[in-house]
Design a protein around this motif. Sequence first.
Motif, PDB file in Angstrom:
ATOM      1  N   ARG A  15       0.800  -1.211  -0.010  1.00 38.84           N
ATOM      2  CA  ARG A  15      -0.184   0.082   0.064  1.00 38.84           C
ATOM      3  C   ARG A  15       0.982   1.164  -0.058  1.00 38.84           C
TER       4      ARG A  15
ATOM      5  N   ARG B 222       2.092   1.767  -3.457  1.00 32.34           N
ATOM      6  CA  ARG B 222       1.070   2.228  -4.421  1.00 32.34           C
ATOM      7  C   ARG B 222       0.701   3.775  -4.090  1.00 32.34           C
ATOM      8  N   ARG B 223       0.589   4.057  -2.599  1.00 30.55           N
ATOM      9  CA  ARG B 223       0.325   5.508  -2.131  1.00 30.55           C
ATOM     10  C   ARG B 223       1.717   6.336  -2.927  1.00 30.55           C
ATOM     11  N   GLN B 224       2.919   6.022  -2.625  1.00 29.57           N
ATOM     12  CA  GLN B 224       4.035   6.748  -3.137  1.00 29.57           C
ATOM     13  C   GLN B 224       3.943   7.103  -4.671  1.00 29.57           C
TER      14      GLN B 224
ATOM     15  N   GLN C 166       1.320   9.562  -5.463  1.00 31.60           N
ATOM     16  CA  GLN C 166       1.680  10.731  -4.829  1.00 31.60           C
ATOM     17  C   GLN C 166       2.721  11.334  -6.054  1.00 31.60           C
TER      18      GLN C 166
END
Length: 168
Positions: A115, A118-120, A123
């Motif tokens: 996760r 994926r978030r990085q 962003q």
Amino acid sequence: VLSKLGQGGMGAVYKARQISLDRIVALKVLPKQLTEKADFISRFSREARMTGQLNHPNIIKVYDVGRSPTGICYYAMEFVEGESLRNILDREGRLAPPRVLRILQEVTRALEHARAVRRQRAQVDAPALAHARGDLPERTRSAGRRGEERGLDATEEHVVVVDVAERV
């Protein structure tokens, strides 16, 4: 191909030898009838690419993804000796709470890492797209969460998550 390890909805997994590097791998193969459906090929390739971007002790490493000259879609991944949780549960039944907790902790670490990656990625991609539309100032900052590194004791039982990209 040395032996069949298992079968699932998105294909079969085999124990195989990667001749070019002389190592044992797990080879996931999309069923022949699905190789004619673009959406399945896309999903299969995306699963391999996303998992291949992850680097964590509890997540299988993906080495290669492709399509053979005969049209077989595959990806080669790290082969880990061991037993599936399903086999353990079938054989032993209910597991002791400390063992369940240890398994859940390791699965959670793998999912947290996936996760975070994926978030990085989101962003990093989002400000570039927004800036291209002119929605953000020239300089934008994004704070990425840094994963906790930990050593693995070779005497402990460890969990390795397969196909984590499809579950994130």
